[in-house]
Design a protein around this motif. Structure first.
Motif, short mmCIF file in Angstrom:
data_model
loop_
_atom_site.label_atom_id
_atom_site.label_comp_id
_atom_site.label_asym_id
_atom_site.label_seq_id
_atom_site.Cartn_x
_atom_site.Cartn_y
_atom_site.Cartn_z
N ARG A 45 -47.56 51.10 38.83
CA ARG A 45 -46.87 52.39 38.98
C ARG A 45 -47.84 53.55 38.83
N GLU A 46 -48.71 53.47 37.83
CA GLU A 46 -49.67 54.54 37.60
C GLU A 46 -50.68 54.63 38.74
N LYS A 47 -51.10 53.49 39.27
CA LYS A 47 -52.04 53.48 40.39
C LYS A 47 -51.40 54.12 41.62
N ALA A 48 -50.14 53.77 41.89
CA ALA A 48 -49.43 54.35 43.03
C ALA A 48 -49.29 55.87 42.87
N ARG A 55 -53.68 61.85 47.72
CA ARG A 55 -53.32 62.18 49.10
C ARG A 55 -52.77 63.59 49.21
N LYS A 56 -51.97 63.98 48.23
CA LYS A 56 -51.40 65.32 48.24
C LYS A 56 -52.50 66.37 48.10
N MET A 57 -53.46 66.11 47.22
CA MET A 57 -54.59 67.05 47.06
C MET A 57 -55.40 67.15 48.35
N ASP A 58 -55.62 66.01 49.02
CA ASP A 58 -56.35 66.02 50.29
C ASP A 58 -55.62 66.84 51.34
N ARG A 59 -54.28 66.65 51.42
CA ARG A 59 -53.50 67.42 52.39
C ARG A 59 -53.61 68.91 52.10
N LYS A 60 -53.48 69.28 50.83
CA LYS A 60 -53.55 70.69 50.46
C LYS A 60 -54.94 71.27 50.77
N ARG A 61 -55.99 70.47 50.48
CA ARG A 61 -57.35 70.92 50.74
C ARG A 61 -57.56 71.13 52.23
N MET A 62 -57.07 70.20 53.05
CA MET A 62 -57.21 70.33 54.50
C MET A 62 -56.44 71.53 55.02
N GLU A 63 -55.25 71.73 54.48
CA GLU A 63 -54.43 72.87 54.90
C GLU A 63 -55.10 74.18 54.54
N ARG A 64 -55.67 74.22 53.34
CA ARG A 64 -56.35 75.43 52.87
C ARG A 64 -57.57 75.73 53.72
#
Length: 68
Positions: A45-48, A55-64
């Motif tokens: 659970r913690e790994k997931a 993934r969320k941080m990557d999406r935000k970084r790409m969007e930024r």
């Protein structure tokens, strides 16, 4: 944890208490402790959750950065 009741307004104090409990993660903790969780399930659970956060941080970084 302490909530002050002002002018006998218990409803407002209850809302403030619920908000504090939510912010502290007490509800999530109670939900997790309702049933025994095997150590392997906890690790999975913690790994997931870590993968989702990454993934969320990557999406935000790409969007930024304007890459998409």
């Amino acid at each position: 944890m302490q909530i002050i009741v002002r002018d006998n307004n218990v409803d407002q104090a209850l809302r403030a208490l619920k908000k504090k409990l939510q912010r502290e993660g007490v509800y999530r903790e109670m939900k997790l402790r309702r049933h025994y969780e095997k150590p392997s399930e906890k690790r999975a659970r913690e790994k997931a959750a870590a993968i989702r956060r990454a993934r969320k941080m990557d999406r935000k970084r790409m969007e930024r950065d304007g890459i998409k």
